[in-house]
Design a protein around this motif. Sequence first.
Motif, PDB file in Angstrom:
ATOM      1  N   THR A  86       0.843  -1.189   0.000  1.00 17.85           N
ATOM      2  CA  THR A  86       0.000   0.000   0.000  1.00 17.85           C
ATOM      3  C   THR A  86       0.879   1.241   0.000  1.00 17.85           C
ATOM      4  O   THR A  86       2.095   1.161   0.186  1.00 17.85           O
ATOM      5  CB  THR A  86      -0.924   0.034   1.239  1.00 17.85           C
ATOM      6  OG1 THR A  86      -0.137  -0.213   2.406  1.00 17.85           O
ATOM      7  CG2 THR A  86      -2.020  -1.013   1.126  1.00 17.85           C
ATOM      8  N   ILE A  87       0.272   2.383  -0.236  1.00 13.99           N
ATOM      9  CA  ILE A  87       1.009   3.645  -0.186  1.00 13.99           C
ATOM     10  C   ILE A  87       0.474   4.471   0.982  1.00 13.99           C
ATOM     11  O   ILE A  87      -0.732   4.565   1.186  1.00 13.99           O
ATOM     12  CB  ILE A  87       0.933   4.404  -1.530  1.00 13.99           C
ATOM     13  CG1 ILE A  87      -0.498   4.513  -2.045  1.00 13.99           C
ATOM     14  CG2 ILE A  87       1.814   3.716  -2.569  1.00 13.99           C
ATOM     15  CD1 ILE A  87      -0.621   5.284  -3.362  1.00 13.99           C
ATOM     16  N   HIS A  88       1.416   5.023   1.742  1.00 12.07           N
ATOM     17  CA  HIS A  88       1.074   5.716   2.981  1.00 12.07           C
ATOM     18  C   HIS A  88       1.640   7.120   2.998  1.00 12.07           C
ATOM     19  O   HIS A  88       2.725   7.367   2.481  1.00 12.07           O
ATOM     20  CB  HIS A  88       1.670   4.979   4.190  1.00 12.07           C
ATOM     21  CG  HIS A  88       1.036   3.662   4.464  1.00 12.07           C
ATOM     22  ND1 HIS A  88       1.440   2.854   5.498  1.00 12.07           N
ATOM     23  CD2 HIS A  88       0.024   3.006   3.844  1.00 12.07           C
ATOM     24  CE1 HIS A  88       0.686   1.755   5.510  1.00 12.07           C
ATOM     25  NE2 HIS A  88      -0.165   1.826   4.518  1.00 12.07           N
ATOM     26  N   GLU A  89       0.923   8.002   3.649  1.00 14.15           N
ATOM     27  CA  GLU A  89       1.487   9.303   3.974  1.00 14.15           C
ATOM     28  C   GLU A  89       1.657   9.366   5.482  1.00 14.15           C
ATOM     29  O   GLU A  89       1.047   8.590   6.215  1.00 14.15           O
ATOM     30  CB  GLU A  89       0.585  10.439   3.486  1.00 14.15           C
ATOM     31  CG  GLU A  89      -0.750  10.493   4.192  1.00 14.15           C
ATOM     32  CD  GLU A  89      -1.604  11.665   3.723  1.00 14.15           C
ATOM     33  OE1 GLU A  89      -1.213  12.326   2.748  1.00 14.15           O
ATOM     34  OE2 GLU A  89      -2.660  11.890   4.340  1.00 14.15           O
ATOM     35  N   THR A  90       2.507  10.272   5.932  1.00 14.67           N
ATOM     36  CA  THR A  90       2.756  10.418   7.359  1.00 14.67           C
ATOM     37  C   THR A  90       2.378  11.830   7.782  1.00 14.67           C
ATOM     38  O   THR A  90       2.862  12.796   7.223  1.00 14.67           O
ATOM     39  CB  THR A  90       4.229  10.164   7.687  1.00 14.67           C
ATOM     40  OG1 THR A  90       4.604   8.884   7.174  1.00 14.67           O
ATOM     41  CG2 THR A  90       4.465  10.192   9.188  1.00 14.67           C
ATOM     42  N   LYS A  91       1.479  11.890   8.729  1.00 15.54           N
ATOM     43  CA  LYS A  91       1.061  13.184   9.278  1.00 15.54           C
ATOM     44  C   LYS A  91       1.169  13.118  10.793  1.00 15.54           C
ATOM     45  O   LYS A  91       0.646  12.198  11.404  1.00 15.54           O
ATOM     46  CB  LYS A  91      -0.400  13.485   8.885  1.00 15.54           C
ATOM     47  CG  LYS A  91      -0.561  13.868   7.421  1.00 15.54           C
ATOM     48  CD  LYS A  91      -0.998  15.332   7.302  1.00 15.54           C
ATOM     49  CE  LYS A  91      -0.950  15.808   5.854  1.00 15.54           C
ATOM     50  NZ  LYS A  91      -2.149  15.379   5.127  1.00 15.54           N
ATOM     51  N   PHE A 101      -1.092   9.214  -4.835  1.00 15.77           N
ATOM     52  CA  PHE A 101      -0.246  10.378  -4.618  1.00 15.77           C
ATOM     53  C   PHE A 101      -0.203  11.193  -5.901  1.00 15.77           C
ATOM     54  O   PHE A 101      -0.036  10.634  -6.996  1.00 15.77           O
ATOM     55  CB  PHE A 101       1.188   9.965  -4.273  1.00 15.77           C
ATOM     56  CG  PHE A 101       1.378   9.520  -2.853  1.00 15.77           C
ATOM     57  CD1 PHE A 101       1.070  10.370  -1.796  1.00 15.77           C
ATOM     58  CD2 PHE A 101       1.881   8.270  -2.571  1.00 15.77           C
ATOM     59  CE1 PHE A 101       1.257   9.960  -0.486  1.00 15.77           C
ATOM     60  CE2 PHE A 101       2.074   7.858  -1.267  1.00 15.77           C
ATOM     61  CZ  PHE A 101       1.761   8.713  -0.222  1.00 15.77           C
ATOM     62  N   ASP A 102      -0.329  12.494  -5.779  1.00 13.35           N
ATOM     63  CA  ASP A 102      -0.231  13.366  -6.945  1.00 13.35           C
ATOM     64  C   ASP A 102       1.216  13.474  -7.420  1.00 13.35           C
ATOM     65  O   ASP A 102       2.137  13.566  -6.614  1.00 13.35           O
ATOM     66  CB  ASP A 102      -0.742  14.772  -6.599  1.00 13.35           C
ATOM     67  CG  ASP A 102      -2.240  14.783  -6.373  1.00 13.35           C
ATOM     68  OD1 ASP A 102      -2.928  13.912  -6.940  1.00 13.35           O
ATOM     69  OD2 ASP A 102      -2.716  15.665  -5.640  1.00 13.35           O
ATOM     70  N   ILE A 103       1.383  13.463  -8.717  1.00  9.81           N
ATOM     71  CA  ILE A 103       2.678  13.736  -9.336  1.00  9.81           C
ATOM     72  C   ILE A 103       2.470  14.951 -10.225  1.00  9.81           C
ATOM     73  O   ILE A 103       1.983  14.831 -11.349  1.00  9.81           O
ATOM     74  CB  ILE A 103       3.179  12.546 -10.174  1.00  9.81           C
ATOM     75  CG1 ILE A 103       3.074  11.241  -9.371  1.00  9.81           C
ATOM     76  CG2 ILE A 103       4.610  12.784 -10.648  1.00  9.81           C
ATOM     77  CD1 ILE A 103       3.310   9.997 -10.212  1.00  9.81           C
ATOM     78  N   PRO A 104       2.794  16.147  -9.712  1.00 13.38           N
ATOM     79  CA  PRO A 104       2.437  17.366 -10.443  1.00 13.38           C
ATOM     80  C   PRO A 104       3.165  17.482 -11.781  1.00 13.38           C
ATOM     81  O   PRO A 104       4.263  16.948 -11.952  1.00 13.38           O
ATOM     82  CB  PRO A 104       2.856  18.492  -9.490  1.00 13.38           C
ATOM     83  CG  PRO A 104       3.680  17.868  -8.429  1.00 13.38           C
ATOM     84  CD  PRO A 104       3.446  16.397  -8.444  1.00 13.38           C
ATOM     85  N   LEU A 109       7.234  13.750  -7.159  1.00 18.69           N
ATOM     86  CA  LEU A 109       6.699  13.117  -5.955  1.00 18.69           C
ATOM     87  C   LEU A 109       7.871  12.466  -5.235  1.00 18.69           C
ATOM     88  O   LEU A 109       8.587  11.660  -5.821  1.00 18.69           O
ATOM     89  CB  LEU A 109       5.668  12.051  -6.342  1.00 18.69           C
ATOM     90  CG  LEU A 109       5.256  11.079  -5.230  1.00 18.69           C
ATOM     91  CD1 LEU A 109       4.501  11.808  -4.122  1.00 18.69           C
ATOM     92  CD2 LEU A 109       4.407   9.944  -5.802  1.00 18.69           C
ATOM     93  N   THR A 110       8.072  12.842  -3.985  1.00 18.35           N
ATOM     94  CA  THR A 110       9.180  12.277  -3.220  1.00 18.35           C
ATOM     95  C   THR A 110       8.645  11.404  -2.094  1.00 18.35           C
ATOM     96  O   THR A 110       7.870  11.874  -1.258  1.00 18.35           O
ATOM     97  CB  THR A 110      10.055  13.395  -2.621  1.00 18.35           C
ATOM     98  OG1 THR A 110      10.525  14.219  -3.684  1.00 18.35           O
ATOM     99  CG2 THR A 110      11.242  12.812  -1.878  1.00 18.35           C
ATOM    100  N   LEU A 111       9.041  10.155  -2.113  1.00 15.41           N
ATOM    101  CA  LEU A 111       8.741   9.251  -1.007  1.00 15.41           C
ATOM    102  C   LEU A 111      10.027   9.108  -0.213  1.00 15.41           C
ATOM    103  O   LEU A 111      11.034   8.632  -0.741  1.00 15.41           O
ATOM    104  CB  LEU A 111       8.278   7.889  -1.526  1.00 15.41           C
ATOM    105  CG  LEU A 111       7.122   7.900  -2.538  1.00 15.41           C
ATOM    106  CD1 LEU A 111       6.702   6.476  -2.876  1.00 15.41           C
ATOM    107  CD2 LEU A 111       5.919   8.672  -2.003  1.00 15.41           C
ATOM    108  N   SER A 116       5.986  10.311   3.086  1.00 14.21           N
ATOM    109  CA  SER A 116       5.229   9.339   2.310  1.00 14.21           C
ATOM    110  C   SER A 116       6.121   8.161   1.934  1.00 14.21           C
ATOM    111  O   SER A 116       7.319   8.317   1.748  1.00 14.21           O
ATOM    112  CB  SER A 116       4.695  10.007   1.048  1.00 14.21           C
ATOM    113  OG  SER A 116       3.877  11.107   1.384  1.00 14.21           O
ATOM    114  N   HIS A 117       5.511   6.988   1.832  1.00 10.85           N
ATOM    115  CA  HIS A 117       6.299   5.797   1.550  1.00 10.85           C
ATOM    116  C   HIS A 117       5.427   4.692   0.983  1.00 10.85           C
ATOM    117  O   HIS A 117       4.200   4.756   1.034  1.00 10.85           O
ATOM    118  CB  HIS A 117       6.993   5.303   2.825  1.00 10.85           C
ATOM    119  CG  HIS A 117       6.050   5.062   3.958  1.00 10.85           C
ATOM    120  ND1 HIS A 117       5.621   6.073   4.792  1.00 10.85           N
ATOM    121  CD2 HIS A 117       5.420   3.939   4.375  1.00 10.85           C
ATOM    122  CE1 HIS A 117       4.781   5.575   5.685  1.00 10.85           C
ATOM    123  NE2 HIS A 117       4.632   4.287   5.444  1.00 10.85           N
TER     124      HIS A 117
END
Length: 161
Positions: A86-91, A101-104, A109-111, A116-117
Amino acid sequence: MNRRTTALSAAVALTAALALTGCSSSSSEAAGEGSAKDGKPHLKVSGAFMPQPVMDMAGGFLTITNDGDTADKLTSVTSALSDDVTIHETKDQKMREVQSFDIPANGELTLARGGSHIMFMELKERPKQGEKVSIELHFEKSDPIKVDVPVEATNYNPQHH
Ligand code: CU
């Protein structure tokens, strides 16, 4: 940020494990000058690594650069290493699963550690430092990209500021 909750959960413990070295991650926009203007995202993956897992779970980190003039999204990751990726963000030092995750456009996009990872659960084996883990990144618009992710030391944390 510094307050510690007393709630113990696998997620909290794992976040701590992934944030072994408290490097503050910084992301810099890689605005390419000669970016393609064909209305498509142009993705490139760099700096991928997986810290050698010490449990039956692992984190994955990498940077996706988009030189195109259209945004894309990282929507999922697959790997033979695990059926549960899965893909996770950290808050606030807690991680939670996200759908994408957006890739503008003309961005990246940096994991990275502490942020984020990619999360691999229930590993089928524990890869060792020096080995590579094959993963496939899936996107909303772009074709999937296969990446051979090098396994690094458990506390590895590149400084690319
Ligand atoms: Cu996670």
